[in-house]
Enzyme design. Structure first.
Site, short mmCIF file in Angstrom:
data_model
loop_
_atom_site.label_atom_id
_atom_site.label_comp_id
_atom_site.label_asym_id
_atom_site.label_seq_id
_atom_site.Cartn_x
_atom_site.Cartn_y
_atom_site.Cartn_z
N ASP A 1 -1.00 -9.28 -6.41
CA ASP A 1 1.30 -8.62 -5.77
C ASP A 1 1.11 -7.76 -6.35
OD1 ASP A 1 3.38 -9.43 -4.32
OD2 ASP A 1 4.38 -10.86 -6.16
N GLY B 1 8.74 -4.84 -9.51
CA GLY B 1 7.45 -4.86 -9.22
C GLY B 1 6.23 -3.98 -9.70
N ASN C 1 6.21 -3.47 4.73
CA ASN C 1 6.73 -2.80 4.40
C ASN C 1 6.62 -1.37 3.67
OD1 ASN C 1 5.61 -3.63 2.48
ND2 ASN C 1 7.45 -3.74 0.61
N HIS D 1 3.70 -15.67 -3.80
CA HIS D 1 4.31 -15.36 -5.12
C HIS D 1 5.16 -16.82 -6.14
CE1 HIS D 1 6.69 -12.18 -3.92
NE2 HIS D 1 7.13 -13.20 -3.76
N LEU E 1 1.24 -0.85 -0.24
CA LEU E 1 0.24 -0.21 -0.06
C LEU E 1 0.73 1.19 -0.10
CD1 LEU E 1 -2.85 -0.81 2.12
CD2 LEU E 1 -3.12 -0.75 0.08
N ARG E 2 2.13 1.41 0.13
CA ARG E 2 3.13 1.86 0.15
C ARG E 2 2.64 3.36 1.61
NH1 ARG E 2 6.35 -0.97 -1.64
NH2 ARG E 2 6.44 -1.09 -4.15
N HIS F 1 8.78 -15.13 1.30
CA HIS F 1 8.93 -14.97 0.04
C HIS F 1 10.40 -15.36 0.33
CE1 HIS F 1 10.79 -12.36 -3.26
NE2 HIS F 1 11.75 -12.22 -2.78
#
Length: 435
Positions: free
Chosen positions: A315, A334, A104, A242, A73-74, A189
């Protein structure tokens, strides 16, 4: 800003798709306020009573809202790339009514205050529901464990270090042991960091021809094999994010056959694209993990088809232009994915790999069940989180029309089929597209 409570709404002449019950047939849904009040093929057979708002679906498919279990989402910290509001608008335009966001951010979601901040901000936006992951390790540094028990109590849905693999076997073992104690899920991950370091794309002939450092497929399988041995030691629930390689699929398949509590997801690029997408140094196709060989892509499709892969997630990884318009090796990895998630996943239906109901299961009931969310079902008493879509409507990806702040789509220009017509969250229409 106060939001008017929704009344009673009847959705009629719909193709109902409910993967939880196996329902695929013509019928209707009645919502009352924030909940589903009734659903079924015979509902309103004698007409809709007065006083109920009517939505004629004209034969379009009506399904539980999508549950996207892997979204960056940042916000907080990188709002120039995405915000909770812009991601929420992108999500509902893509039929997504619930998102699970990676930790993150800046600050990292590794304390109770940040978990509560994300939940509060998402409620203020009033779009898709947002559930945060919390970090496994403090500051995503891979060393000291975060307060797993306290964070779970505060509302963290599961635990992950996001785009970073937990590289220390000892730290991962301790994390799994704690997770087993609290009954929570660890999401990895799966990429062995020392093999991936400095790599820009899939290792192989194409990387050599382009002069780019490669990341071997073995980096995925090696990390998975290590982690699955630790799952065997601890009995904890483990989820691999992923999946991108045939080798990775084989490891997960064997773990499931042994009865270990292991699940996994993949994302649309890994079953719809291969490494050739980066042939002209297209940084929009630079992803983490990288796009793999055609044989790997086909193995991912087969694993979705036979159920080894449990979930399809977007993702969604928004990047700004400055991060992508660089030489390939320096560009950030990304791609955005919220607005293309459904339509790319529907390629599995249009190509005959899955039924329409099976595609919706991978996108809604599957992730909801895995994460323990009360979502992904057309059921009396369930939240009225729905979306209406035309699975055959053709369109072409134009990132400039995305609602996401960032436009870095690996599917730029791709023709797709499947258009969202309406999205409903807690009984409120939050997106309405042209029919």
């Amino acid at each position: 800003m106060s939001v008017r409570a929704p009344g009673r709404v009847a959705y009629i002449n719909a193709r109902l798709l409910d993967p939880a019950s196996g329902l695929d047939g013509t019928g209707a849904v009645l919502t009352d306020g924030e909940k589903i009040a009734d659903v079924g093929p015979a509902l309103f057979a004698d007409g809709v009573p007065s006083g109920i708002e009517l939505v004629d679906c004209h034969g379009a498919a009506l399904a539980p809202g999508l549950v996207d279990m892997r979204v960056q989402l940042r916000e907080p910290g990188a709002e120039h790339k995405e915000t909770l509001r812009s991601a929420g608008e992108a999500a509902v335009a893509g039929g997504v009514t619930s998102m699970v966001c990676l930790p993150n951010t800046h600050p990292v979601i590794d304390d109770v205050a940040t978990v509560e901040f994300v939940a509060r901000r998402a409620r203020q936006c009033g779009l898709a529901k947002v559930y945060p992951y919390a970090a496994v390790t403090k500051q995503l540094a891979g060393e000291e464990l975060a307060e797993i028990g306290m964070l779970a109590e505060a509302g963290a849905l599961a635990f992950t270090d996001g785009t970073k693999a937990i590289k220390s076997a000892q730290v991962m073992r301790r994390a799994l042991a704690y997770a087993a104690t609290f009954g929570v899920l660890i999401v990895q991950h799966p990429e062995e960091p020392s093999l991936a370091e400095g790599g820009a794309m899939n290792e192989g002939e194409l990387a050599s021809r382009l002069g780019l450092a490669g990341i071997p497929a073995a980096a995925e399988a090696i990390m998975l094999e290590r982690d699955i041995r630790l799952v065997g030691l601890t009995g904890a629930r483990y989820h691999a994010a992923h999946l991108s390689t045939a080798e990775g699929v084989a490891v997960i398949r064997q773990a499931k056959e042994r009865g270990l509590p292991v699940t996994c997801d993949t994302a649309p690029p890994y079953f719809a694209l291969n490494e050739l997408a980066v042939s002209e140094y297209r940084t929009f196709a630079k992803l983490s993990p990288p796009l793999r060989s055609e044989a790997d892509r086909q193995a991912i499709v087969a694993a979705i088809k036979d159920g080894v892969i449990d979930v399809i997630a977007s993702d969604h990884a928004p990047q700004d232009q400055d991060s992508k318009r660089l030489p390939f090796a320096q560009a950030e990895a990304g791609g955005v994915g919220l607005e293309t998630l459904l339509a790319v996943a529907l390629e599995l239906y249009h190509n005959g790999h899955l039924s329409l109901l099976q595609v919706i299961e991978k996108l809604s009931w599957g992730p909801a069940r895995l994460l323990g969310l009360s979502a992904g079902r057309l059921q009396i008493g369930a939240a009225a989180d729905l979306f209406l879509f035309d699975p055959d409507h053709a369109w072409r990806v134009d990132p400039e029309r995305f609602r996401s702040k960032s436009k870095n789509s690996p599917f730029d220009g791709r023709p797709l089929q499947g258009k969202v017509l309406r999205t409903v969250v807690d009984g409120r229409t939050v997106f309405s597209g042209e029919v």
